[in-house]
Scaffold this active site. Sequence first.
Site, PDB file in Angstrom:
ATOM      1  N   SER A 174      18.661  80.639  54.298  1.00 20.29           N
ATOM      2  CA  SER A 174      17.545  79.280  54.516  1.00 20.29           C
ATOM      3  C   SER A 174      16.387  80.536  54.498  1.00 20.29           C
ATOM      4  O   SER A 174      16.357  81.377  53.952  1.00 20.29           O
ATOM      5  CB  SER A 174      17.744  78.501  54.359  1.00 20.29           C
ATOM      6  OG  SER A 174      17.413  77.552  53.465  1.00 20.29           O
ATOM      7  N   ASP A 188      21.596  74.177  43.822  1.00 18.95           N
ATOM      8  CA  ASP A 188      21.087  74.180  45.855  1.00 18.95           C
ATOM      9  C   ASP A 188      19.533  74.552  44.701  1.00 18.95           C
ATOM     10  O   ASP A 188      19.558  74.847  43.659  1.00 18.95           O
ATOM     11  CB  ASP A 188      21.229  75.225  45.989  1.00 18.95           C
ATOM     12  CG  ASP A 188      19.931  75.764  47.018  1.00 18.95           C
ATOM     13  OD1 ASP A 188      19.568  75.035  47.634  1.00 18.95           O
ATOM     14  OD2 ASP A 188      19.935  76.671  48.166  1.00 18.95           O
ATOM     15  N   HIS A 224      23.588  74.195  49.643  1.00 18.06           N
ATOM     16  CA  HIS A 224      23.199  74.429  50.399  1.00 18.06           C
ATOM     17  C   HIS A 224      23.107  74.154  50.971  1.00 18.06           C
ATOM     18  O   HIS A 224      24.091  72.915  52.001  1.00 18.06           O
ATOM     19  CB  HIS A 224      21.421  73.446  50.376  1.00 18.06           C
ATOM     20  CG  HIS A 224      20.507  74.825  50.860  1.00 18.06           C
ATOM     21  ND1 HIS A 224      19.762  75.792  50.978  1.00 18.06           N
ATOM     22  CD2 HIS A 224      19.480  74.609  52.076  1.00 18.06           C
ATOM     23  CE1 HIS A 224      19.029  76.019  51.663  1.00 18.06           C
ATOM     24  NE2 HIS A 224      19.372  75.864  52.419  1.00 18.06           N
TER      25      HIS A 224
END
Length: 311
Positions: A156, A252, A282
């Site tokens: 991320s 995501d 995610h």
Amino acid sequence: MDKEIEDLLQKVKEANRKPFWQSTPQEARSGPMLMALLFGEPPAVERDESFTIPSSQGFALPVRLYVPSAAPKGLIVYFHGGGWVIGTVAGYHPFTATLANRTGCAVLSVDYRLAPEHPFPLPVDDALAAIRWAASDAAAKAIGIAPRTLVAMGDSAGGNLATVASRIHNASGAGRKVDLQVLAYPVADHDFQTGSYAEFAEGNLLTRNDMKWFWGHYCSDESKRSHPDASPMRAQDLSASPEALIVTAGRDPLRDEGEAYGQRLQDAGVPTEVVRGEGLVHGFLAMIHYAPSAGRAFEKMVKAIERATSK
């Protein structure tokens, strides 16, 4: 989608938790992260120690070094996720300890400064300081052996920092280069209008409003978000970037930008593999012991690191 992930999404929906975008940073940090809820107990590692390395503005950057029992094949510099606002090295301990044992590499986990107290570019400064330390003789001394391979890895927002810092470092020509970057569902841009943002704006752990909230804290001046050190997708020249593996999550909002970034790297002549984890959401690195498909995605990362360290 694995039944486990379906069940998780249903539980999250029923819990009706306060979303990030309606929280203060302090409130967001106070809640348990997926890693604590789903990963399980951390494995033992032969050696694990915490210390600091110097970063910008005189900041003593906390890091945690894991060294497996056998002579490490390489060194992985790991940047945790959390939208540049939440997440800690301690919170990621179960994963980074597992990463060291599974890859046979030493792992340097980095507690970079968080926004909004420390906005862009300070987290980038910390990421670059960690990469430069890992490329120096100090790392070899701390590990006890000079690692053959240097890997930048993150998930991320941590994937964002990993790719930006490794590109800047390699382009500088200072010290040994980063050989491989491994990015899990990375933040690559600040465009909230992609197809995956539209399709998965709600209902899959990370929402479009959440990402707007994270970006608002990390880089409140929207004119600076197009800087290539904030949005690597906007970099004019990516050719100094190390070889890459990018693993996206099929469900995501960040999926499309991660895959488009992989294409940009390929267009720049950087050997890049892009893998989509169909049905994954995610944050799936927290689920590698919880959902079979997340475990398989992690194995792809392990294999890529093993290939790099065997060259």
